[in-house]
Scaffold this motif. Sequence first.
Motif, PDB file in Angstrom:
ATOM      1  N   PRO A   1      35.932  88.670 -13.009  1.00 43.05           N
ATOM      2  CA  PRO A   1      35.229  89.638 -12.175  1.00 43.05           C
ATOM      3  C   PRO A   1      35.861  91.030 -12.284  1.00 43.05           C
ATOM      4  N   GLY A   2      35.025  92.052 -12.204  1.00 40.05           N
ATOM      5  CA  GLY A   2      35.488  93.420 -12.420  1.00 40.05           C
ATOM      6  C   GLY A   2      36.374  93.948 -11.313  1.00 40.05           C
ATOM      7  N   THR A   3      37.162  94.949 -11.658  1.00 42.21           N
ATOM      8  CA  THR A   3      38.040  95.630 -10.699  1.00 42.21           C
ATOM      9  C   THR A   3      37.628  97.100 -10.652  1.00 42.21           C
ATOM     10  N   ARG A   4      37.097  97.536  -9.533  1.00 40.13           N
ATOM     11  CA  ARG A   4      36.493  98.867  -9.434  1.00 40.13           C
ATOM     12  C   ARG A   4      37.471 100.005  -9.706  1.00 40.13           C
ATOM     13  N   ASN A   5      38.718  99.853  -9.268  1.00 34.59           N
ATOM     14  CA  ASN A   5      39.649 100.978  -9.385  1.00 34.59           C
ATOM     15  C   ASN A   5      39.977 101.328 -10.844  1.00 34.59           C
ATOM     16  N   LEU A   6      39.672 100.421 -11.777  1.00 34.96           N
ATOM     17  CA  LEU A   6      39.951 100.695 -13.185  1.00 34.96           C
ATOM     18  C   LEU A   6      39.039 101.785 -13.749  1.00 34.96           C
ATOM     19  N   VAL A   7      37.896 101.992 -13.110  1.00 37.17           N
ATOM     20  CA  VAL A   7      36.941 103.000 -13.593  1.00 37.17           C
ATOM     21  C   VAL A   7      37.557 104.391 -13.560  1.00 37.17           C
ATOM     22  N   GLU A   8      38.403 104.657 -12.569  1.00 34.02           N
ATOM     23  CA  GLU A   8      38.956 105.993 -12.374  1.00 34.02           C
ATOM     24  C   GLU A   8      40.234 106.251 -13.178  1.00 34.02           C
ATOM     25  N   LYS A   9      40.773 105.238 -13.804  1.00 34.86           N
ATOM     26  CA  LYS A   9      42.031 105.401 -14.537  1.00 34.86           C
ATOM     27  C   LYS A   9      41.813 106.277 -15.767  1.00 34.86           C
ATOM     28  N   LYS A  10      42.608 107.333 -15.893  1.00 39.01           N
ATOM     29  CA  LYS A  10      42.437 108.283 -16.986  1.00 39.01           C
ATOM     30  C   LYS A  10      43.281 107.889 -18.188  1.00 39.01           C
ATOM     31  N   ALA A  11      42.729 108.119 -19.363  1.00 41.11           N
ATOM     32  CA  ALA A  11      43.447 107.824 -20.605  1.00 41.11           C
ATOM     33  C   ALA A  11      44.460 108.918 -20.897  1.00 41.11           C
ATOM     34  N   PRO A  12      45.583 108.593 -21.526  1.00 42.99           N
ATOM     35  CA  PRO A  12      46.541 109.623 -21.946  1.00 42.99           C
ATOM     36  C   PRO A  12      45.871 110.627 -22.887  1.00 42.99           C
ATOM     37  N   ASP A  13      46.174 111.901 -22.700  1.00 36.45           N
ATOM     38  CA  ASP A  13      45.591 112.941 -23.555  1.00 36.45           C
ATOM     39  C   ASP A  13      45.919 112.713 -25.025  1.00 36.45           C
ATOM     40  N   SER A  14      47.054 112.074 -25.279  1.00 38.26           N
ATOM     41  CA  SER A  14      47.501 111.859 -26.652  1.00 38.26           C
ATOM     42  C   SER A  14      46.543 110.978 -27.461  1.00 38.26           C
ATOM     43  N   LEU A  15      45.717 110.196 -26.762  1.00 37.58           N
ATOM     44  CA  LEU A  15      44.771 109.328 -27.470  1.00 37.58           C
ATOM     45  C   LEU A  15      43.579 110.104 -28.023  1.00 37.58           C
ATOM     46  N   GLU A  16      43.338 111.290 -27.473  1.00 37.50           N
ATOM     47  CA  GLU A  16      42.261 112.173 -27.947  1.00 37.50           C
ATOM     48  C   GLU A  16      40.908 111.460 -27.960  1.00 37.50           C
ATOM     49  N   LEU A  17      40.617 110.762 -26.870  1.00 37.63           N
ATOM     50  CA  LEU A  17      39.333 110.071 -26.762  1.00 37.63           C
ATOM     51  C   LEU A  17      38.207 111.076 -26.540  1.00 37.63           C
ATOM     52  N   ILE A  18      37.019 110.708 -27.003  1.00 38.44           N
ATOM     53  CA  ILE A  18      35.851 111.582 -26.921  1.00 38.44           C
ATOM     54  C   ILE A  18      34.719 110.845 -26.211  1.00 38.44           C
ATOM     55  N   GLN A  19      34.064 111.517 -25.284  1.00 33.79           N
ATOM     56  CA  GLN A  19      32.909 110.935 -24.609  1.00 33.79           C
ATOM     57  C   GLN A  19      31.737 110.892 -25.577  1.00 33.79           C
ATOM     58  N   PRO A  20      31.064 109.743 -25.731  1.00 30.01           N
ATOM     59  CA  PRO A  20      29.923 109.699 -26.658  1.00 30.01           C
ATOM     60  C   PRO A  20      28.813 110.642 -26.227  1.00 30.01           C
ATOM     61  N   GLU A  21      28.073 111.102 -27.205  1.00 24.73           N
ATOM     62  CA  GLU A  21      27.007 112.084 -26.958  1.00 24.73           C
ATOM     63  C   GLU A  21      25.889 111.502 -26.112  1.00 24.73           C
ATOM     64  N   TYR A  22      25.638 110.206 -26.264  1.00 26.44           N
ATOM     65  CA  TYR A  22      24.503 109.544 -25.616  1.00 26.44           C
ATOM     66  C   TYR A  22      25.037 108.429 -24.724  1.00 26.44           C
ATOM     67  N   SER A  23      24.365 108.137 -23.622  1.00 23.12           N
ATOM     68  CA  SER A  23      24.845 107.112 -22.688  1.00 23.12           C
ATOM     69  C   SER A  23      23.830 105.981 -22.523  1.00 23.12           C
ATOM     70  N   ASN A  24      24.316 104.838 -22.048  1.00 21.39           N
ATOM     71  CA  ASN A  24      23.433 103.706 -21.773  1.00 21.39           C
ATOM     72  C   ASN A  24      22.405 104.040 -20.704  1.00 21.39           C
ATOM     73  N   SER A  25      22.814 104.803 -19.700  1.00 28.88           N
ATOM     74  CA  SER A  25      21.890 105.146 -18.614  1.00 28.88           C
ATOM     75  C   SER A  25      20.743 106.007 -19.128  1.00 28.88           C
ATOM     76  N   GLN A  26      21.016 106.888 -20.074  1.00 32.29           N
ATOM     77  CA  GLN A  26      19.948 107.696 -20.671  1.00 32.29           C
ATOM     78  C   GLN A  26      18.937 106.797 -21.370  1.00 32.29           C
ATOM     79  N   ALA A  27      19.435 105.801 -22.090  1.00 33.48           N
ATOM     80  CA  ALA A  27      18.549 104.876 -22.806  1.00 33.48           C
ATOM     81  C   ALA A  27      17.678 104.103 -21.824  1.00 33.48           C
ATOM     82  N   ASN A  28      18.291 103.605 -20.750  1.00 35.56           N
ATOM     83  CA  ASN A  28      17.534 102.839 -19.762  1.00 35.56           C
ATOM     84  C   ASN A  28      16.467 103.684 -19.080  1.00 35.56           C
ATOM     85  N   ARG A  29      16.821 104.920 -18.752  1.00 33.84           N
ATOM     86  CA  ARG A  29      15.834 105.802 -18.110  1.00 33.84           C
ATOM     87  C   ARG A  29      14.656 106.077 -19.042  1.00 33.84           C
TER      88      ARG A  29
END
Length: 342
Positions: free
Chosen positions: A174-202
Amino acid sequence: MIKNLIKILGILLLTGFVILAFIIFLPKNYNVPQLQKRKSTKYWSLKSGSEIAYTLIEAKGEKKPFPIIFLQGGPGGPIYDRNIEALKPLADSGFDVYLYDQVGCGFSNRLENIEEYTAERHKNDLEEIVGLIGSEKVILIGQSWGAILAVLFAADNQEKVQKIIFTSPGPIQPGTRNLVEKKAPDSLELIQPEYSNSQANRKVQNQRMKFVSFLARNFGIKLTSDKEVDNFQTYLNSYLSKSTVCDTAFSPAPEAGGGYFSQIMTVNSFNEISDPRPKLLNTKIPVLVMKGQCDNQKWGFINEYLEIFPNHKFTIVSGAGHSISVEQPRLYLYSIQKFLSD
C-alpha cells in the motif's frame, strides 16, 4: 402559463435524460489496432483459472542456472513485440527469458467476475508460474507496476529470488502519501516529462467510460464487453505513451492488448494488500534500480526501493523517460547485462 412552463420543463428534462442515457449506454467504437497472433505464444493453465499466454526466448550457448521473468507494467499491460526484441540479447548471454501477459490482458484470458482482478491474484499467479518453470530461483525484471508485483512476490518468496531489476518502479503498495513530497537531490538532474498521464486522461475520457469505471470500481459491475474497454485502453495508451518518454517524438506507436478491467480493478485492490515492507527487513536480495532522467514517477517512490533493498545498485539513465528501453535501448540492456554478470 405555469402549466405550460411545467410541461416545457418536463420535456426538457426528459430530453436531457434520453440524451444522457444514449451517451452512457450506447457502446462506442475506437479506431485502434487489434491483437495479431504471435507464433511464439504458448500457454499455462493455472489453478486460479488464469489462462496465461507467454513467450519463452530460449537460452543460447551455455545456459545460466536461473531464468529471467519479465513483469510488464500496467496493471493490464500486455507483452509487446518491442519487449521481446529488447530482451532477446539476454538469451544470447545464456538466460532463458520468459515474458507473459498477466491475466486480463494480451492473449491471456479475461475474467467474467472483474472483482477477481487483484494484486494478490497476480502475485499468486506468479508464484504458480515460478513453480511451473521449475527453477530453484528466478531473476525478475519488473517494469513500473511489474516492480510492485516483484516486491509482493519477493516479500513472500525471498528464497526463490536470485536478483531483481526494477526499471522505473511504481510506488510500493500500500502507498505512503508522504513520499510524494520527497524531493530528489539536485545532483541527479531529473527532468519533468513534457506530457503527463492526467493530460492523456483528460483528452480521451468520455462519459460512458466514466460511468463504466464507476460501476466497476464501486460495485464490481461489468457493464460492457472486454473488447470495447480494451479498445479504449489502446486508444488511451496512445496518449499515455507520451508521458513515458523525454522526447514525445519517440512515443511508441499504439499497440493492442491492454486490459482495461484488469488495470482499474487491480489498482482498486491496492489498499487491500498486506504490507510487504516488514517481510523484507534485512533482505539481502541483490537489486538494480533504474530510473529514466525524465521518469514520471515521484522520487520518493524510487528512494523507498533503495531504502528497503540495501544490497542495491542504482542508475539514472540520461535521455530516457519511464520507458527506458524505448529511448535508450543500449543503455537499458548494458545496465542489465552488467548487473547480471557481477
